[in-house]
Design a protein around this motif. Structure first.
Motif, PDB file in Angstrom:
ATOM      1  N   ALA A   1     -38.114  -0.552  26.371  1.00 51.88           N
ATOM      2  CA  ALA A   1     -38.094   0.627  26.311  1.00 51.88           C
ATOM      3  C   ALA A   1     -37.111   1.450  26.988  1.00 51.88           C
ATOM      4  N   LEU A   2     -36.544   0.767  27.963  1.00 49.84           N
ATOM      5  CA  LEU A   2     -35.366   1.306  28.713  1.00 49.84           C
ATOM      6  C   LEU A   2     -34.229   1.692  27.927  1.00 49.84           C
ATOM      7  N   SER A   3     -33.559   2.725  28.206  1.00 47.29           N
ATOM      8  CA  SER A   3     -32.202   3.221  27.451  1.00 47.29           C
ATOM      9  C   SER A   3     -31.235   2.286  27.758  1.00 47.29           C
ATOM     10  N   GLY A   4     -30.330   1.679  26.944  1.00 45.54           N
ATOM     11  CA  GLY A   4     -29.401   0.936  27.122  1.00 45.54           C
ATOM     12  C   GLY A   4     -29.578  -0.383  27.502  1.00 45.54           C
ATOM     13  N   GLN A   5     -30.973  -0.927  27.265  1.00 46.85           N
ATOM     14  CA  GLN A   5     -30.996  -2.278  27.994  1.00 46.85           C
ATOM     15  C   GLN A   5     -30.543  -3.335  27.149  1.00 46.85           C
ATOM     16  N   LEU A   6     -30.299  -4.408  27.701  1.00 47.89           N
ATOM     17  CA  LEU A   6     -29.939  -5.639  26.971  1.00 47.89           C
ATOM     18  C   LEU A   6     -30.759  -7.151  27.262  1.00 47.89           C
ATOM     19  N   LEU A   7     -31.826  -6.580  27.834  1.00 51.41           N
ATOM     20  CA  LEU A   7     -32.930  -7.663  28.057  1.00 51.41           C
ATOM     21  C   LEU A   7     -33.490  -8.241  26.691  1.00 51.41           C
ATOM     22  N   VAL A   8     -33.857  -7.167  25.814  1.00 51.88           N
ATOM     23  CA  VAL A   8     -34.720  -7.595  24.861  1.00 51.88           C
ATOM     24  C   VAL A   8     -33.977  -7.352  23.585  1.00 51.88           C
ATOM     25  N   ASP A   9     -33.688  -8.041  22.707  1.00 51.62           N
ATOM     26  CA  ASP A   9     -33.162  -8.237  21.479  1.00 51.62           C
ATOM     27  C   ASP A   9     -34.136  -7.625  20.432  1.00 51.62           C
ATOM     28  N   GLU A  10     -35.346  -8.498  20.628  1.00 49.54           N
ATOM     29  CA  GLU A  10     -36.335  -7.968  19.474  1.00 49.54           C
ATOM     30  C   GLU A  10     -37.646  -8.051  20.093  1.00 49.54           C
ATOM     31  N   LEU A  11     -38.624  -7.040  19.753  1.00 41.26           N
ATOM     32  CA  LEU A  11     -40.025  -7.452  20.324  1.00 41.26           C
ATOM     33  C   LEU A  11     -40.801  -8.367  19.268  1.00 41.26           C
ATOM     34  N   ALA A  12     -41.838  -8.919  19.743  1.00 39.64           N
ATOM     35  CA  ALA A  12     -42.561  -9.776  18.618  1.00 39.64           C
ATOM     36  C   ALA A  12     -44.011  -9.814  19.005  1.00 39.64           C
ATOM     37  N   GLU A  13     -44.826 -10.136  18.157  1.00 41.52           N
ATOM     38  CA  GLU A  13     -46.107 -10.714  18.358  1.00 41.52           C
ATOM     39  C   GLU A  13     -46.130 -12.080  18.686  1.00 41.52           C
ATOM     40  N   SER A  14     -47.151 -12.823  19.495  1.00 37.28           N
ATOM     41  CA  SER A  14     -47.220 -14.233  19.683  1.00 37.28           C
ATOM     42  C   SER A  14     -47.210 -14.979  18.517  1.00 37.28           C
ATOM     43  N   ALA A  15     -47.466 -14.726  17.220  1.00 38.78           N
ATOM     44  CA  ALA A  15     -48.036 -15.357  16.007  1.00 38.78           C
ATOM     45  C   ALA A  15     -46.651 -15.581  15.411  1.00 38.78           C
ATOM     46  N   THR A  16     -46.075 -14.530  15.696  1.00 39.32           N
ATOM     47  CA  THR A  16     -44.451 -14.479  14.709  1.00 39.32           C
ATOM     48  C   THR A  16     -43.379 -14.550  15.826  1.00 39.32           C
ATOM     49  N   LEU A  17     -43.432 -14.929  16.967  1.00 43.37           N
ATOM     50  CA  LEU A  17     -42.300 -14.939  17.948  1.00 43.37           C
ATOM     51  C   LEU A  17     -41.154 -16.204  17.704  1.00 43.37           C
ATOM     52  N   LEU A  18     -41.678 -17.116  17.197  1.00 46.10           N
ATOM     53  CA  LEU A  18     -40.870 -18.434  16.975  1.00 46.10           C
ATOM     54  C   LEU A  18     -40.110 -18.168  15.597  1.00 46.10           C
TER      55      LEU A  18
END
Length: 678
Positions: free
Chosen positions: A167-184
């Protein structure tokens, strides 16, 4: 079986780590991953790579089983593996679930993209081992989340949930959030989308922008801490702002190596392994039966009983708090409610959760309800006859298979067990005050205690968030038997010319949270006074303490009475003229002229008294290992974690220096020469 499993999915190469329980980055895993990346880079049919750990952990970091072993630093080491990811000619996507901590996060940061489950724990906890991240974490993490967040997380070692960081403005850590079931599936879809994108999205190519005042404030805060790792972390993060990437990496590595050689890191690593070693108890195996503990009965609603009940409630257990004195029961319940409300006020509990926990409490005056309990804990006055009477009653009340525990801090657990018809079900659970807060729980194994009972008690301690150390039966067990010698030396120092504040200031400057006289004032001087009186009655009092007795005869019990070794205004301790006069009269009675005592001697007398008594505990088998003794003092007595514990500190000094100091103290005329002898 390989620790890196390869699977082709069309043009994608999926690489899954398989090193349970947390996919520690062992040499075998690093080697397998490095070789697979090399092969993928050379294979024209591979368009992109996905790294995956599993639902429990992407990777928890270094494999602790290799700590201190040559393979921990053997090539390919983690910095080399991260550099290999930087050098890839095709994109690598990290699919992150569970944990991405330490080296595990550094590995993920070296990938080009990251798909992350929102509940995943993200952090760089190396500072807790007296280290800084050594594989690019101080350089890539600020580029991923911004300088301000990096300065909060790296020097503290505190993890955060991935959703917070995303949720941080301008962050580059996370391209997409996912659920465990759909992560892969999401990670594979992202890998296909970016397969042909160039240049690759490398964090090393990003810059860090920040207000330099943020760095100055973080450095000032870290410099005030008593060991070097937090400040070194901030200084390494500064490199992400001020240095080209490769120079920042080199500076980080140099800082890591300096810290690795520091005594503070050695002590913190010792503490880390002491916690893990304490869980290994002879006679307790993975298949040792455990008894289910869902309802706990606590007999006695005083300070300890109320605190124990609170700790059990916070651990999610059903609790019966029994106290026949209605006023005492009301005070105990009020103290419990106050603790729960404080947790809500501090944001550690929601109001709804606190209410749900509170609903699990049944307070009352009739001990018949204890017949429902899986575990019964007595927390009554420290008197053998009283405790034996209580255990006869509990033995008659408790259902078959229930565990009977005493919270005694000094008394003979075997003598208490002997009055029951079920000594195999009896043991000691010595909580430390305040019981809802203090981490230490001494689990006292009696001569007849069954393995299943001991194993169940250890599981109970873990459930309520305690650090458990197993002790054998003796007067005071591990912690209090040693603290007697520590306090004895503190009193000798008063005889010789020190004031209480001089003794406290010396050991606090060395690193203790609280010196012996402030500590005993907080605990209550009357508690140890009653124990001395009981020992005198039993004929087990080893040495009289007339000065401490006179203090109590004056009603100076400590903070709770407004005066002990200090005068108190609220919680503030102030030197006492009355105590100074008491000490002067005591010295005159002894015929002892005061002498100047250096702070170094004060510290050594106190520390070595602990270690010498610890030697005896090991020799007698009361403590299983030296690191268990250290853990008792780290978790229960305010011993500074970055000093490792009394046994570690003694070992650090070396046998020759230790022997010389012991001879010196044995030569003091009024001390106990036999105590200091090996």
């Amino acid at each position: 079986m390989s620790l890196v499993e390869s699977l082709r999915d069309g043009e994608l190469l999926l690489l899954q780590f398989a090193n349970p329980p947390v996919n520690g980055l062992s040499h075998a895993l690093r080697s397998g991953l490095y070789a697979a990346l090399e092969q993928a880079d050379a294979d024209a049919s591979v368009a992109a790579v996905v790294l995956y750990g599993g639902p429990k952990a992407f990777s928890g970091g270094a494999d602790i089983r290799e700590f201190g072993q040559p393979q921990a630093l053997a090539e390919p080491n983690l910095p080399g593996l991260c550099a290999r990811l930087d050098a890839m000619s095709k994109p690598v996507v990290a699919a992150v679930d569970g944990l991405a901590l330490g080296g595990g996060l550094e590995l993920a940061l070296s990938c080009h993209h990251r798909v992350v489950v929102g509940t995943a724990q993200i952090g760089l906890p190396e500072v807790n081992l007296g280290l800084l991240p050594g594989a690019g974490g101080t350089q890539r993490f600020p580029r991923a989340v911004g300088l301000a967040t990096a300065l909060q997380m790296v020097p503290s070692g505190q993890p955060r949930r991935a959703a917070q960081l995303a949720a941080l403005s301008g962050q580059l850590l996370v391209d997409e959030l996912a659920e465990s079931a759909t992560l892969l599936d999401q990670a594979k879809a992202l890998a296909r989308r970016v397969a042909s994108q160039r240049p690759l999205a490398r964090l090393r190519d990003r810059s860090v922008e920040a207000d330099p005042s943020e760095l100055a404030a973080a450095e000032a805060q870290a410099a005030a801490l008593p060991y070097p790792a937090p400040l070194a972390c901030v200084q390494a993060v500064r490199g992400a702002l001020e240095l080209p990437f490769d120079e920042g990496i080199a500076a980080e590595r140099a800082g890591f190596q300096r810290l690795m050689a520091s005594p503070e890191s050695a002590a913190l690593r010792h503490a880390f392994f002491a916690e893990r070693a304490a869980a290994k108890v002879p006679g307790i195996e993975a298949d040792t039966p455990r008894r289910a503990i869902r309802r706990v009965g606590v007999l006695g609603a005083g300070t300890m009983g109320s605190g124990i009940a609170t700790a059990c409630l916070m651990g999610g257990l059903l609790v019966d708090l029994v106290e026949p004195d209605a006023a005492a029961l009301a005070r105990g319940v009020a103290a419990l409610d106050k603790h729960l409300q404080a947790q809500v006020s501090k944001g550690r509990l929601s109001a709804d959760k606190a209410a749900a926990l509170r609903a699990n409490l049944r307070p009352g005056g009739d001990d018949a309800v204890l017949a429902d309990a899986d575990l019964l804990i007595e927390a009554v006055f420290e008197d053998m006859a009283l405790k034996q009477s209580v255990f006869r009653r509990l033995d008659a009340l408790a259902k078959p298979g229930a565990i009977l525990a005493t919270n005694t801090s000094t008394l003979d657990v075997d003598a208490i067990a002997a009055v029951t018809q079920r000594p195999a079900d009896v043991l000691g659970l010595h909580f430390f005050s305040p019981a809802a807060v203090m981490k230490l729980l001494e689990v006292v194994r009696g001569a007849a205690t069954a393995p299943a009972v001991l194993a169940s008690a250890l599981g109970f301690g873990k459930q309520i968030g305690k650090t458990c150390v197993v002790a054998g039966v003796c007067d005071g067990f591990i912690g209090n038997r040693m603290i007697d010698r520590y306090l004895e030396q503190a009193l000798f120092l008063l005889d010789e010319g020190c004031s209480p504040q001089q003794v406290d200031q010396a050991i606090e400057a060395w690193g203790f949270a609280m010196g012996p006289f402030r500590m005993i004032d907080l605990a209550g001087n009357d508690v140890s006074w009653r124990i001395r009186q009981q020992r005198a009655k039993d004929g087990t009092l080893r040495r009289a303490q007339p000065l401490a007795d006179r203090l109590c005869e004056l009603g100076r019990f400590g903070q709770k009475s407004g005066g002990g070794w200090y005068d108190y205004e609220g919680r503030e301790a102030k030197p006492s003229k009355a105590v100074a006069a008491l000490i002067a009269a005591h010295r005159e009675q002894l015929g002892r002229a005061p002498r100047a005592v250096a702070a170094e001697e004060i510290v050594d007398r106190l520390l070595l008294a602990l270690a010498v008594e610890g030697e005896r505990l090991l020799a007698e088998g009361v403590a299983l290992r030296a690191s268990d003794i250290d853990l008792v003092y780290l978790a229960g007595y305010g011993f500074p974690r970055w000093k490792g514990g009394p046994m570690f500190e003694a070992q650090r000094r070396g046998p020759e220096a230790l022997a010389a100091r012991r001879r010196e103290f044995a030569a003091l005329a009024h001390d106990d020469p036999q105590f200091w002898m090996p």
